[in-house]
Design a protein around this motif. Structure first.
Motif, PDB file in Angstrom:
ATOM      1  N   GLY A  29       0.802  -1.220   0.000  1.00  0.00           N
ATOM      2  CA  GLY A  29       0.000   0.000   0.000  1.00  0.00           C
ATOM      3  C   GLY A  29       0.830   1.263   0.000  1.00  0.00           C
ATOM      4  O   GLY A  29       0.498   2.229   0.692  1.00  0.00           O
ATOM      5  N   GLU A  30       1.908   1.260  -0.797  1.00  0.00           N
ATOM      6  CA  GLU A  30       2.825   2.407  -0.835  1.00  0.00           C
ATOM      7  C   GLU A  30       3.128   2.770  -2.283  1.00  0.00           C
ATOM      8  O   GLU A  30       3.329   1.885  -3.122  1.00  0.00           O
ATOM      9  N   ILE A  31       3.155   4.058  -2.573  1.00  0.00           N
ATOM     10  CA  ILE A  31       3.630   4.538  -3.875  1.00  0.00           C
ATOM     11  C   ILE A  31       5.018   5.117  -3.645  1.00  0.00           C
ATOM     12  O   ILE A  31       5.183   6.091  -2.905  1.00  0.00           O
ATOM     13  N   HIS A  32       6.004   4.499  -4.257  1.00  0.00           N
ATOM     14  CA  HIS A  32       7.414   4.779  -3.959  1.00  0.00           C
ATOM     15  C   HIS A  32       8.108   5.256  -5.233  1.00  0.00           C
ATOM     16  O   HIS A  32       8.201   4.517  -6.211  1.00  0.00           O
ATOM     17  N   ALA A  33       8.572   6.501  -5.235  1.00  0.00           N
ATOM     18  CA  ALA A  33       9.247   7.065  -6.408  1.00  0.00           C
ATOM     19  C   ALA A  33      10.697   6.609  -6.457  1.00  0.00           C
ATOM     20  O   ALA A  33      11.392   6.627  -5.439  1.00  0.00           O
ATOM     21  N   LEU A  34      11.135   6.186  -7.633  1.00  0.00           N
ATOM     22  CA  LEU A  34      12.538   5.844  -7.863  1.00  0.00           C
ATOM     23  C   LEU A  34      13.124   6.955  -8.724  1.00  0.00           C
ATOM     24  O   LEU A  34      12.739   7.114  -9.882  1.00  0.00           O
ATOM     25  N   MET A  35      14.025   7.737  -8.142  1.00  0.00           N
ATOM     26  CA  MET A  35      14.497   8.959  -8.784  1.00  0.00           C
ATOM     27  C   MET A  35      15.999   8.909  -9.046  1.00  0.00           C
ATOM     28  O   MET A  35      16.753   8.251  -8.324  1.00  0.00           O
ATOM     29  N   GLY A  36      16.424   9.649 -10.054  1.00  0.00           N
ATOM     30  CA  GLY A  36      17.838   9.748 -10.395  1.00  0.00           C
ATOM     31  C   GLY A  36      17.979  10.277 -11.805  1.00  0.00           C
ATOM     32  O   GLY A  36      17.070  10.122 -12.638  1.00  0.00           O
ATOM     33  N   GLU A  37      19.114  10.894 -12.077  1.00  0.00           N
ATOM     34  CA  GLU A  37      19.364  11.426 -13.410  1.00  0.00           C
ATOM     35  C   GLU A  37      19.720  10.303 -14.375  1.00  0.00           C
ATOM     36  O   GLU A  37      19.818   9.122 -14.000  1.00  0.00           O
ATOM     37  N   ASN A  38      19.946  10.654 -15.632  1.00  0.00           N
ATOM     38  CA  ASN A  38      20.326   9.688 -16.655  1.00  0.00           C
ATOM     39  C   ASN A  38      21.608   8.962 -16.220  1.00  0.00           C
ATOM     40  O   ASN A  38      22.577   9.597 -15.821  1.00  0.00           O
ATOM     41  N   GLY A  39      21.592   7.624 -16.290  1.00  0.00           N
ATOM     42  CA  GLY A  39      22.766   6.850 -15.892  1.00  0.00           C
ATOM     43  C   GLY A  39      22.843   6.566 -14.406  1.00  0.00           C
ATOM     44  O   GLY A  39      23.830   6.002 -13.931  1.00  0.00           O
ATOM     45  N   ALA A  40      21.803   6.934 -13.659  1.00  0.00           N
ATOM     46  CA  ALA A  40      21.832   6.731 -12.203  1.00  0.00           C
ATOM     47  C   ALA A  40      21.699   5.258 -11.827  1.00  0.00           C
ATOM     48  O   ALA A  40      22.135   4.848 -10.760  1.00  0.00           O
ATOM     49  N   GLY A  41      21.059   4.461 -12.694  1.00  0.00           N
ATOM     50  CA  GLY A  41      20.883   3.040 -12.404  1.00  0.00           C
ATOM     51  C   GLY A  41      19.439   2.618 -12.225  1.00  0.00           C
ATOM     52  O   GLY A  41      19.156   1.459 -11.921  1.00  0.00           O
ATOM     53  N   LYS A  42      18.484   3.536 -12.415  1.00  0.00           N
ATOM     54  CA  LYS A  42      17.063   3.224 -12.227  1.00  0.00           C
ATOM     55  C   LYS A  42      16.623   2.075 -13.140  1.00  0.00           C
ATOM     56  O   LYS A  42      16.041   1.090 -12.686  1.00  0.00           O
ATOM     57  N   SER A  43      16.887   2.231 -14.428  1.00  0.00           N
ATOM     58  CA  SER A  43      16.444   1.222 -15.397  1.00  0.00           C
ATOM     59  C   SER A  43      17.095  -0.127 -15.131  1.00  0.00           C
ATOM     60  O   SER A  43      16.444  -1.171 -15.247  1.00  0.00           O
ATOM     61  N   GLU A 204       2.925  14.968  -5.557  1.00  0.00           N
ATOM     62  CA  GLU A 204       1.464  14.893  -5.525  1.00  0.00           C
ATOM     63  C   GLU A 204       0.971  13.514  -5.107  1.00  0.00           C
ATOM     64  O   GLU A 204      -0.032  13.399  -4.398  1.00  0.00           O
ATOM     65  N   VAL A 205       1.671  12.461  -5.512  1.00  0.00           N
ATOM     66  CA  VAL A 205       1.086  11.131  -5.372  1.00  0.00           C
ATOM     67  C   VAL A 205       1.924  10.142  -4.558  1.00  0.00           C
ATOM     68  O   VAL A 205       1.411   9.122  -4.129  1.00  0.00           O
ATOM     69  N   CYS A 206       3.208  10.439  -4.308  1.00  0.00           N
ATOM     70  CA  CYS A 206       4.100   9.434  -3.701  1.00  0.00           C
ATOM     71  C   CYS A 206       4.190   9.548  -2.173  1.00  0.00           C
ATOM     72  O   CYS A 206       3.970  10.614  -1.597  1.00  0.00           O
ATOM     73  N   ASP A 207       4.527   8.422  -1.555  1.00  0.00           N
ATOM     74  CA  ASP A 207       4.723   8.362  -0.110  1.00  0.00           C
ATOM     75  C   ASP A 207       6.200   8.424   0.263  1.00  0.00           C
ATOM     76  O   ASP A 207       6.572   9.011   1.268  1.00  0.00           O
ATOM     77  N   LYS A 208       7.044   7.779  -0.540  1.00  0.00           N
ATOM     78  CA  LYS A 208       8.480   7.749  -0.282  1.00  0.00           C
ATOM     79  C   LYS A 208       9.251   7.951  -1.581  1.00  0.00           C
ATOM     80  O   LYS A 208       8.706   7.803  -2.676  1.00  0.00           O
ATOM     81  N   ILE A 209      10.523   8.303  -1.410  1.00  0.00           N
ATOM     82  CA  ILE A 209      11.418   8.494  -2.552  1.00  0.00           C
ATOM     83  C   ILE A 209      12.725   7.757  -2.271  1.00  0.00           C
ATOM     84  O   ILE A 209      13.291   7.887  -1.178  1.00  0.00           O
ATOM     85  N   THR A 210      13.196   6.988  -3.245  1.00  0.00           N
ATOM     86  CA  THR A 210      14.554   6.448  -3.197  1.00  0.00           C
ATOM     87  C   THR A 210      15.348   7.107  -4.322  1.00  0.00           C
ATOM     88  O   THR A 210      14.887   7.149  -5.465  1.00  0.00           O
ATOM     89  N   VAL A 211      16.520   7.637  -3.986  1.00  0.00           N
ATOM     90  CA  VAL A 211      17.362   8.350  -4.958  1.00  0.00           C
ATOM     91  C   VAL A 211      18.602   7.517  -5.268  1.00  0.00           C
ATOM     92  O   VAL A 211      19.297   7.049  -4.362  1.00  0.00           O
ATOM     93  N   LEU A 212      18.866   7.330  -6.552  1.00  0.00           N
ATOM     94  CA  LEU A 212      20.098   6.688  -7.014  1.00  0.00           C
ATOM     95  C   LEU A 212      20.951   7.719  -7.744  1.00  0.00           C
ATOM     96  O   LEU A 212      20.417   8.637  -8.374  1.00  0.00           O
ATOM     97  N   ARG A 213      22.266   7.551  -7.666  1.00  0.00           N
ATOM     98  CA  ARG A 213      23.184   8.406  -8.433  1.00  0.00           C
ATOM     99  C   ARG A 213      24.425   7.596  -8.770  1.00  0.00           C
ATOM    100  O   ARG A 213      25.037   6.985  -7.890  1.00  0.00           O
ATOM    101  N   ASP A 214      24.761   7.581 -10.048  1.00  0.00           N
ATOM    102  CA  ASP A 214      25.961   6.871 -10.523  1.00  0.00           C
ATOM    103  C   ASP A 214      25.981   5.418 -10.054  1.00  0.00           C
ATOM    104  O   ASP A 214      27.026   4.890  -9.660  1.00  0.00           O
ATOM    105  N   GLY A 215      24.819   4.764 -10.082  1.00  0.00           N
ATOM    106  CA  GLY A 215      24.749   3.349  -9.745  1.00  0.00           C
ATOM    107  C   GLY A 215      24.776   3.043  -8.265  1.00  0.00           C
ATOM    108  O   GLY A 215      24.840   1.876  -7.861  1.00  0.00           O
TER     109      GLY A 215
END
Length: 502
Positions: A29-43, A204-215
């Motif tokens: 029951g959580e909407i969790h944003a996965l954030m990071g710039e290009n090449g951060a490792g999200k994909s 607007e919609v998320c409960d938490k955020i996880t940030v990646l940078r450079d993998g």
């Protein structure tokens, strides 16, 4: 309670460590944003979770399993209750809504059509999706098609739903409907991973955020504990006061003064790529730039200026004279050159030689039925190979065998040979070594000092600060500010991108 835990995930490719000991946790029951710039490792993280890539290290735990999950294929992920809805809709528009929801899932030789339609209608009502089971999918809006893809995923006993840029092609009303569906699923206990570049939507919609940078994992944050400006800082890897004392080394425009006629000017320009209408100008000898997070619309703006995307409204002027730029050749004829963001796709022609790639734009302007002689071609190529110090065995070497930095120099040579009045450089230093980056930045300032107007776009704010005397700030595909003079600081750029200090 956790529905998913990824622990110590690592993944490498030849020469690249895409993920380094990354942890990620998703609750029911959580909407969790996965954030990071290009090449951060999200994909890469998403592809490890969905079985597209096999991890090198680490473990994945799912609710209901008493041991680490084994995910070697997308089918494995689906069987474990992990579903993904991608940015590009992967449904069949010629089939009905119900057929799309159940394709590949009916058992036996005979389909119970009545049951399938009834079941589909029930799910659509439960999720408040404005579509009918018997309706052909192509008659639905893009937003509703996206919701049908989500309904298909949810009906497959989905525990973890991954939404990869689901709002990129939706308007504001459609986004609101999608968010209502996401909240509905959250109430039903589904854990949702939301990948997006839109900051406003995250808050607007998320409960938490996880940030990646450079993998690497930067951190996991409750949404209320991470103001927007701090999120931008963590994504970019800069503290608010970093580089605030750096002065732009760019040449300030000193030609016609403040009242001079711009070399290029756009009014209310809009393309079919989803950017909001924008105004823009550049003067003789000026270096300016578009800045913003990846996906903010900076590339779409310059593509509209060059006619690389179809312009649907607005007007353009060159030196005070109205011009119509509906395709790249129109821009080229008016003295505008454009080095694209993706040199592999939109820049180089891999099987052609360095010489052939360099003369390409000038040959297009001249016409292919009036080819340059071989002697002229070699003269042009040798001149720019020497000028830009392009490392190649000869002018006849296939460009695909050159390093990324030297390929970039060849494309730059192509446009400089055209002697443009206005040069647009979109990520000219991406993926190249530090030495070559410095060379390109110095060249940009030299060209400006000689009177060329240059728009410079880079994901590295340091480069923008060193190179530009004016920056247009983008957020969520619209212009949200313009910075010059003493406002050209790291902290001011980040706060403008974030939408103030909140």
């Amino acid at each position: 309670m956790s529905v998913l835990e990824m622990k110590n995930i690592s993944k490498s490719f030849p020469g690249v460590r895409a993920l380094q000991h990354v942890d990620f946790r998703l609750c029911e029951g959580e909407i969790h944003a996965l954030m990071g710039e290009n090449g951060a490792g999200k994909s890469t993280l998403i592809k490890v979770l969905t079985g597209v890539y096999e991890k090198d290290e680490g473990e994945i735990f799912l609710k209901g399993l008493n041991k680490a999950a084994v995910i070697r294929s997308p089918q494995d992920a689906q069987n474990l209750g992990i579903s993904t809805v991608y940015q590009e809709i992967t449904l069949c528009p010629n089939l009905s809504v119900a057929e799309n929801m159940y394709i590949g899932r009916t058992k036996g030789m005979v389909t119970n059509w009545k049951k399938m339609y009834n079941d589909a209608d029930k799910i659509l009502r439960q999720l408040d999706i404005p579509a009918k089971a018997r309706q052909q999918l192509s008659s639905c809006s893009i937003a509703v098609q996206q919701m049908v893809a989500i309904a298909r995923a949810v009906d497959m006993d989905c525990k973890v739903l991954i939404l990869d840029e689901p709002t990129s092609s939706l308007d504001e009303n459609e986004v609101a409907k999608l968010f209502n569906l996401m909240r509905n699923l959250r109430e039903k206990g589904v854990g949702i991973i939301f990948v997006t570049h839109f900051l406003d939507q995250v808050y607007e919609v998320c409960d938490k955020i996880t940030v990646l940078r450079d993998g690497q994992l930067v951190g996991e944050y409750v949404i209320e504990d991470l103001p927007r400006v701090k999120l931008v800082a963590k994504m970019l890897g800069k503290e608010l006061d970093d580089m605030s004392d750096i002065k732009s080394e760019a040449m300030e425009y000193k030609g016609d003064g403040a009242d001079g006629v711009p070399v290029y000017e756009a009014q209310n320009l809009q393309s079919n790529a989803g950017i909001k209408p924008f105004d823009f100008y550049i003067k003789k000898g000026e270096v300016n730039g578009f800045t913003g997070l990846l996906g903010s619309g900076r590339s779409e703006c310059v593509r509209a200026i060059f006619g690389a995307d179809r312009v649907i409204s607005g007007k353009s002027q060159m030196n005070g004279r109205k011009v119509k730029i509906s395709k790249p050749i129109d821009a080229m004829k008016n003295g505008i050159a454009y080095l694209p963001e993706d040199r592999k796709v939109d820049g180089i022609i891999g099987d052609l030689s360095v010489r052939e790639n360099i003369i390409l734009a000038l040959q297009v302007l001249k016409g292919f039925f009036r080819p340059f002689s071989k002697a002229q071609q070699y003269k042009f190529a040798d001149e720019y190979i020497k000028l830009l110090e392009i490392k190649t065995a000869s002018a006849d070497t296939p460009i695909k065998s050159l390093s990324g930095g030297n390929q970039q120099k060849v494309i730059l040579a192509r446009w400089l040979l055209m002697n443009p009045e206005y040069l647009i450089l979109d990520e000219p230093t991406r993926g190249i070594d530090v030495g070559t980056k410095v060379e390109i930045q110095k060249l940009v300032l030299k060209l400006a000092s000689e009177g060329m107007s240059v728009t410079f776009i880079s994901s590295e704010t340091d480069e923008m600060l060193r190179t530009c005397s004016r920056m247009v700030v983008m957020r969520d595909r619209k212009v949200v500010g313009e910075l010059t003079g003493s406002d050209l600081t790291q902290s001011k750029i980040m706060s403008t991108i974030a939408g103030g200090d909140k």
